[in-house]
Design an enzyme around this catalytic site. Structure first.
Site, short mmCIF file in Angstrom:
data_model
loop_
_atom_site.label_atom_id
_atom_site.label_comp_id
_atom_site.label_asym_id
_atom_site.label_seq_id
_atom_site.Cartn_x
_atom_site.Cartn_y
_atom_site.Cartn_z
N LYS A 106 0.84 -1.20 0.00
CA LYS A 106 0.00 0.00 0.00
C LYS A 106 0.87 1.26 0.00
O LYS A 106 1.87 1.32 0.71
CB LYS A 106 -0.89 0.01 1.24
CG LYS A 106 -1.87 -1.14 1.25
CD LYS A 106 -3.30 -0.70 1.08
CE LYS A 106 -4.15 -1.95 0.88
NZ LYS A 106 -5.57 -1.70 0.80
N GLY A 426 -13.40 -17.53 6.32
CA GLY A 426 -14.76 -17.11 5.98
C GLY A 426 -15.15 -17.44 4.56
O GLY A 426 -15.97 -18.31 4.30
N SER A 427 -14.54 -16.75 3.60
CA SER A 427 -15.00 -16.96 2.24
C SER A 427 -14.44 -18.25 1.67
O SER A 427 -13.32 -18.66 2.01
CB SER A 427 -14.59 -15.78 1.35
OG SER A 427 -13.21 -15.60 1.38
N GLU A 478 -19.64 -17.17 2.57
CA GLU A 478 -19.72 -15.79 2.06
C GLU A 478 -20.02 -15.68 0.56
O GLU A 478 -19.61 -14.72 -0.09
CB GLU A 478 -18.43 -15.00 2.41
CG GLU A 478 -18.14 -14.97 3.90
CD GLU A 478 -16.91 -14.13 4.28
OE1 GLU A 478 -16.47 -13.30 3.47
OE2 GLU A 478 -16.42 -14.32 5.41
N HIS A 688 -2.96 -16.67 -1.15
CA HIS A 688 -2.72 -15.92 -2.38
C HIS A 688 -1.91 -16.72 -3.38
O HIS A 688 -1.60 -16.25 -4.46
CB HIS A 688 -2.03 -14.59 -2.07
CG HIS A 688 -2.85 -13.74 -1.16
ND1 HIS A 688 -3.98 -13.10 -1.58
CD2 HIS A 688 -2.75 -13.47 0.15
CE1 HIS A 688 -4.53 -12.45 -0.57
NE2 HIS A 688 -3.80 -12.67 0.50
N1 GLN Z 1 -13.94 -13.04 6.11
C1 GLN Z 1 -13.27 -12.48 4.98
C2 GLN Z 1 -13.00 -13.57 3.95
O1 GLN Z 1 -12.75 -14.67 4.31
C3 GLN Z 1 -11.97 -11.83 5.36
C4 GLN Z 1 -11.22 -11.25 4.19
C5 GLN Z 1 -10.01 -10.45 4.54
O2 GLN Z 1 -9.48 -10.52 5.61
N2 GLN Z 1 -9.48 -9.68 3.62
O3 GLN Z 1 -13.00 -13.33 2.77
#
Ligand code: GLN
Ligand code: ZN
Length: 750
Positions: A106, A426-427, A478, A688
């Site tokens: 960033k 989460g996602s 999600e 990633h």
């Molecule tokens: N709960 C979100 C996900 O799993 C968190 C994403 C993040 O930390 N950038 O996508």
């Protein structure tokens, strides 16, 4: 000072993608890009810009441009034998077959990402894109532009790989000197050297070295240097004004107070130009022109009018292009905003008022004040019930009923989780199918009912998978969220989602930050339907996951008429209501994500404590009312998390999951020195990367973690959300992760 590169319809994005897919050739790419660059110049000129920035346009990123210009290209890219210079350029940014890209980071505390230059060997001048751009501007518009170049100090501060920063800095004098000489020879009068790093906390030694570099540069060339600072006020103002540069640029928006104080105390040198940043380049609210006028009149007491430039506080790349494209926006909001074009118009009005008198632009000035008044009076801007609720908050609203230690005992009983419990962030993969079904639903091609059924099928499929492989705390996936901020913003009154408010995030990637213009409250449930559905399918706990206040704010454009702290509490109260309903409906684990907590940390030490104070209080306001048995998690990623470990304690969470696979060493060391006493999951694989580590690699990482923490504290989870991953690799990675946890569990039991 710099202009959005992406084009009105994100032309740059489409162009780059088409080139990367092999559909557009190199020559065509460059031709089209130059056309865009030229259009950008015409726009600025037509909007009244007199000193035109050139060389700020970039095919990918301005730091990358500089790195390549100075031949700061690591050896691994030089092995790309057959590659053209342009292919090497993109390889640095995006990687290539078997060659890792340079890091992406960033840009200061903005949401723009730059490519981190890596030093290997000495810098030397290799090409001069600033000169080329300058020449293009002269040829096409007959204009002598002002090249914009990141300065040597900022380059050293933001890059890595050198052994000795002083040597690195000194080694830049020669190539920068040549570069400037070439510009001078071609006929350029001014150059803007961007030194935003000057607004960081610096040492006297850093300033001394920098001063030496600028003195030497001034000795090498006669071109006029505008030493440009922004994002705050410079350290050592009284030193800097003595440097042999022709101009100094100051940010009177973010650094207003201090910069005025400095000018009052030390004056401003009579032989220099003052670049006065008087309208905001980072936020979208229409300027208070009367206030700006009196600011400039004040400055004119210290600086001659011929020596004062009116400019935005920083480059305009952080703003969308124009409000004119927001046809659907309520008029009061649209009129209350200034994107890049409107900012330039504001400068024009200010100039006319100052040169020809206010009467000349009376109408515009009045229109501006009326627009600001209408914005302030806009429905939803002030919601009395929200204000009253905020005013009646008491200390107890920010603390959980029981202390962590006592809660922990109750939670152990309630959940009966094994040692090293497994979970994810989460996602789950947002496959092509998920995205296309959502797109069809948005276009009205499928009904709400059909869309809901589709989401439920996805949730059910993944709950089943998580149960089958033996995960302990499950997630719903999600699938309904295209983006973790926009999804919530779309449901909360007080936010507006623009049609075309794109800004560049990095390279071809753009984001559309929501606009937070009004009071926030929870008008409708945010996550309840999907999460309770997921929980209805399993006896294992499902996490109720939502995005925290700081992250919501950091990734949006936020109103500036009330303190950030208040906005954070409004968001927190909306989440608090959501969490109450989730709890009532049987959800026993709550996770509030704050990935942006670290990146929102103020640039200067002096402002950090206050920020961390309200940031952590907002988290507690959202989460503290829950029953002691309800387990509160948070998740964080992005950047040196070691710096915020103590803040996580302040948030009074039960469990935290942190990104650790990349750059985790520093974090582990920090955790070794400052042990953290709660539940903690350090990501065991990098979300990633498409490459899935073997279970025994995860096991050995966990063994390291178990040297720092007691087994009862340790959770096992990935690094971050799995949204961008493919389904097969995700399943494989989660399976291995559970296997790794099981193996260690057995070992610990023995
Ligand atoms: N709960 C979100 C996900 O799993 C968190 C994403 C993040 O930390 N950038 O996508
Ligand atoms: Zn994350």
């Amino acid at each position: 000072m710099g202009y959005p590169r992406i084009g009105e319809n994100r032309e740059l994005k489409w162009l780059l993608e088409s080139y990367w897919e092999g559909k557009t050739g190199e020559e065509e790419l460059l031709n089209q890009a130059y056309k865009l660059e030229e259009e950008n110049w015409r726009r600025q000129r037509d909007l009244g810009v007199e000193i035109l920035p050139v060389g700020d346009f970039s095919l990918y990123d301005h730091m990358l441009d500089l790195a390549v210009t100075l031949d700061l290209v690591p050896g691994r890219f030089k092995s790309l034998q057959a590659a053209s210079p342009l292919q090497v350029y993109f390889a640095l940014a995006r990687g290539a077959e078997g060659v890792k890209a340079c890091a992406l980071k960033k840009w200061f505390d903005t949401n723009y990402h730059y490519i981190v230059p890596e030093w290997e060997g000495e810098p030397r001048l290799k090409g001069n894109p600033y000169l080329e751009s300058w020449e293009r501007a002269q040829k096409s518009l007959g204009i002598k532009g002002k090249p914009v170049i990141p300065g040597p100090f900022t380059l050293v501060k933001l890059s890595g790989g050198y052994e000795d920063w002083k040597r690195a800095l000194r080694s830049l004098v020669e190539p920068y000197g040549q570069l400037l000489k070439q510009l001078e020879k071609a006929g350029a009068e001014w150059v803007q050297m961007d030194e935003p790093a000057l607004v960081l906390d610096l040492t006297a030694e850093e300033i001394q070295e920098m001063s030496r570099v600028y003195r030497e540069l001034a000795g090498l060339t006669g071109i006029k240097i505008m030493l440009q600072t922004y994002f705050g006020y410079p350290s050592f103002y009284e030193e800097i004004i003595r440097w042999p540069v022709a101009g100094i640029g100051l940010d009177f928006v973010q650094g207003r107070h201090k910069n005025l104080e400095f000018m009052e105390r030390h004056g401003f040198p009579p032989d220099k130009v003052l670049g006065a940043g008087v309208v905001n380049g980072r936020n979208v609210w229409r300027a208070d022109l009367k206030n700006a006028l009196s600011l400039v009149r004040g400055l004119l007491k210290k600086v001659d009018p011929e020596r004062l430039w009116l400019q935005p506080s920083c480059s305009l790349i952080f703003l969308p292009l124009t409000t004119a494209r927001e046809e659907a926006m309520p008029l009061a909001l649209r009129e209350g905003l200034s994107f890049a074009h409107e900012r330039l118009k504001e400068l024009r009005i200010l100039k006319t008022a100052l040169v020809k008198g206010e009467d000349e632009v009376k109408e515009e000035l009045e229109k501006a004040s009326r627009a600001r008044e209408s914005l302030a009076a806009m429905p939803g801007r002030v919601v009395p019930a929200v204000r009253e609720r905020l005013a009646s908050l008491q200390d107890k609203d920010f603390v959980r009923g029981l202390a962590y230690k006592e809660r922990k005992v109750l939670q152990e009983k309630a959940f009966n989780l094994p040692l090293l419990p497994t979970t994810s962030i989460g996602s789950l993969p947002q496959t092509k199918e998920v995205r296309s079904v959502r797109a069809r639903w948005r276009r009205g091609e499928i009904s709400d009912e059909e869309y809901r059924e589709f989401l439920q099928r996805e949730i059910a499929r993944w709950i089943k998978f998580q149960e089958e492989i033996g995960m302990d705390v499950l997630v719903h996936g999600e699938f309904e969220r295209p983006d973790m901020v926009e999804f919530f913003a779309a449901k909360l009154p007080g936010f507006y989602i623009t049609q075309n408010g794109w800004v560049q995030s990095y390279g071809s990637r753009c984001t559309k930050p929501p606009i937070l213009y009004g009071d926030i409250w929870r008008e409708q449930p945010l996550t309840v339907a999907e999460i309770t559905y997921a929980q209805s399918l399993t006896a294992k706990p499902v996490k109720g996951i939502m995005t925290g206040p700081v992250t919501m704010m950091k990734w949006s454009f936020v109103r500036d008429d009330i303190p950030e702290e208040e906005i954070a509490y409004q968001l927190a109260l909306a989440l608090r209501d959501e969490i109450r309903e989730l709890e009532e409906k049987g959800i026993r684990v709550i996770q509030v994500d704050e990935p942006a907590l670290r990146e929102a940390l103020p640039l200067r030490e002096e402002s950090r404590e206050a920020y961390l104070g309200w940031a952590t209080r907002s988290f507690r306001l959202a989460t503290s009312q829950v029953k002691p048995e309800t387990q509160v998690h948070t998740h964080m990623c992005y950047g040196e998390l070691g710096e915020v470990i103590s803040a996580i304690e302040e948030m009074d969470v039960d469990v935290v999951s942190l990104e650790a696979a990349r750059g985790g060493e520093g974090l582990l060391q920090r955790l070794q020195q400052h042990p953290f006493a709660r539940g903690i999951g350090l990501g065991v694989f990098d979300v990633h990367s498409p490459y899935v580590p073997e279970a025994d690699q995860m096991v050995s990482f966990l063994r390291r973690i178990l040297k720092i923490f007691r087994p009862e504290q340790v959770w096992v989870n990935p690094d971050c959300g799995l949204k961008t991953r493919q389904e097969p690799e995700t399943k494989e990675a989660l399976e291995r992760m559970v296997a790794a946890a099981r193996l260690l569990r057995e070992e610990l039991a023995r």
